[in-house]
Design an enzyme around this catalytic site. Structure first.
Site, mmCIF file in Angstrom:
data_model
loop_
_atom_site.group_PDB
_atom_site.id
_atom_site.type_symbol
_atom_site.label_atom_id
_atom_site.label_comp_id
_atom_site.label_asym_id
_atom_site.label_seq_id
_atom_site.Cartn_x
_atom_site.Cartn_y
_atom_site.Cartn_z
ATOM 1 C CB SER A 100 -7.889 -32.471 -13.043
ATOM 2 O OG SER A 100 -9.051 -32.480 -14.065
ATOM 3 C CG ASP A 212 -15.450 -35.557 -10.694
ATOM 4 O OD1 ASP A 212 -15.686 -34.872 -11.605
ATOM 5 O OD2 ASP A 212 -14.414 -35.321 -9.924
ATOM 6 C CG HIS A 264 -14.023 -32.000 -11.669
ATOM 7 N ND1 HIS A 264 -13.320 -33.275 -11.556
ATOM 8 C CD2 HIS A 264 -13.130 -31.045 -12.431
ATOM 9 C CE1 HIS A 264 -12.174 -32.931 -11.947
ATOM 10 N NE2 HIS A 264 -11.968 -31.956 -12.306
#
Length: 296
Positions: A100, A212, A264
């Site tokens: 991330s 995501d 995610h």
């Protein structure tokens, strides 16, 4: 707007780190994402060491939890010092595995560390080309917020590119769209130095997926992003190459993997990630080949 969260990786993805002979493994450095810390990545670290006890794994213990919202250049500076110390003890090289927001920190480290020996940069669900969503440019594009909030350092509003280039003091620098004031040199020489440092990596692995629900657009994890009409321009269709992606691609050193059906927060539990990305094996097959060549 949803908040970026740190993610672990799936056990399947960890097969990336488990291919080939044990003696060939390079030191693995893990960098966490926003609102996270090393404790959240112990499952990942333990999986690697249990499968291959001789593999050295370091989870960076800096800028944890709320500290992770500090400006990214500050984090790059701190994390870079730790990575540099590890590299000095790892003459055969290291792998960066960055989650991330951690992917952006790793990009920053790669652009400023001289003579780094990073073999593979693996970016998992990272907003490498920036983040967009609800319009917050009026909050982010000023000196006050750029010096305080990490999200503002990679907020990339496709409708406010003039303000983005003028006020954003992180992502445009990494992308070579304006001089890199955080490293030696000025003007064009800065861009060339940053390009040279980034191109020292041997492989770039980009992993993301269309489901995501945090990275916007999700293609940012593959260096794609919106144009002014919010149509996504994929990496290979972008005309300008200012920091080395086209060169890496010409060297066949970019591995891209897209996994659908993964949110995610689910990358750490989805067993199909590696099965959908079997071509990532070549990364560590190449590592074994390099090791064998050194032995001959």
């Amino acid at each position: 707007m949803k908040t970026l969260s740190s993610i672990l990786t799936s056990p399947a993805l960890m097969v990336l780190l488990a291919v080939g002979c044990t003696s060939s493994y390079k030191h693995v450095i893990i960098v966490h994402g926003i609102l996270s810390g090393p404790n959240d990545l112990q499952t990942l670290s333990r999986f690697i060491t249990e499968e291959h006890p001789s593999t050295k794994v370091t989870v960076i213990d800096l800028f944890n939890n709320m500290e992770s919202i500090k400006p990214l250049w500050k984090q790059v500076h701190g994390v870079g010092k730790v990575i540099q110390r590890i590299m000095k003890k790892s003459p055969r090289g290291v792998h960066l595995l960055c989650f991330s927001q951690g992917g952006l920190i790793c990009r920053g480290v790669l652009s400023v560390l001289p003579n780094h020996n990073v073999h593979a940069f693996i970016a998992l669900a990272s907003p490498l080309a920036g983040q967009y969503g609800d319009s917050v440019h009026f909050l982010c594009y000023n000196k006050f917020m750029q010096k305080r909030i990490s999200l503002c350092n990679f907020w990339n509003d496709p409708h406010q590119q003039v303000k983005y280039l003028k006020h954003n003091n992180f992502l445009p620098l990494l992308n070579g769209r304006k001089p890199h004031s955080k490293m030696a040199g000025i003007g064009f020489s800065c861009l060339l130095l940053a390009l040279k440092k980034f191109l020292r990596i041997k492989k770039l692995v980009l992993i993301g997926g269309p489901d995501d629900d945090v990275i916007i657009p999700w293609q940012s994890s593959h260096f794609g992003f919106y144009n002014s009409k919010e149509a996504v321009i994929e990496m290979r269709k972008q005309r300008v190459d200012t920091f080395g992606l086209r060169t890496l691609d010409a060297r066949s050193d970019i591995i891209m993997c897209s996994c659908s059906g993964v949110k995610h927060s689910e990358w750490d539990s989805n067993q199909q990630v590696f099965k959908r990305c079997p071509h990532t094996n070549q990364l560590f097959d190449q590592e074994d080949a390099d090791t064998q060549e050194q032995l001959l």
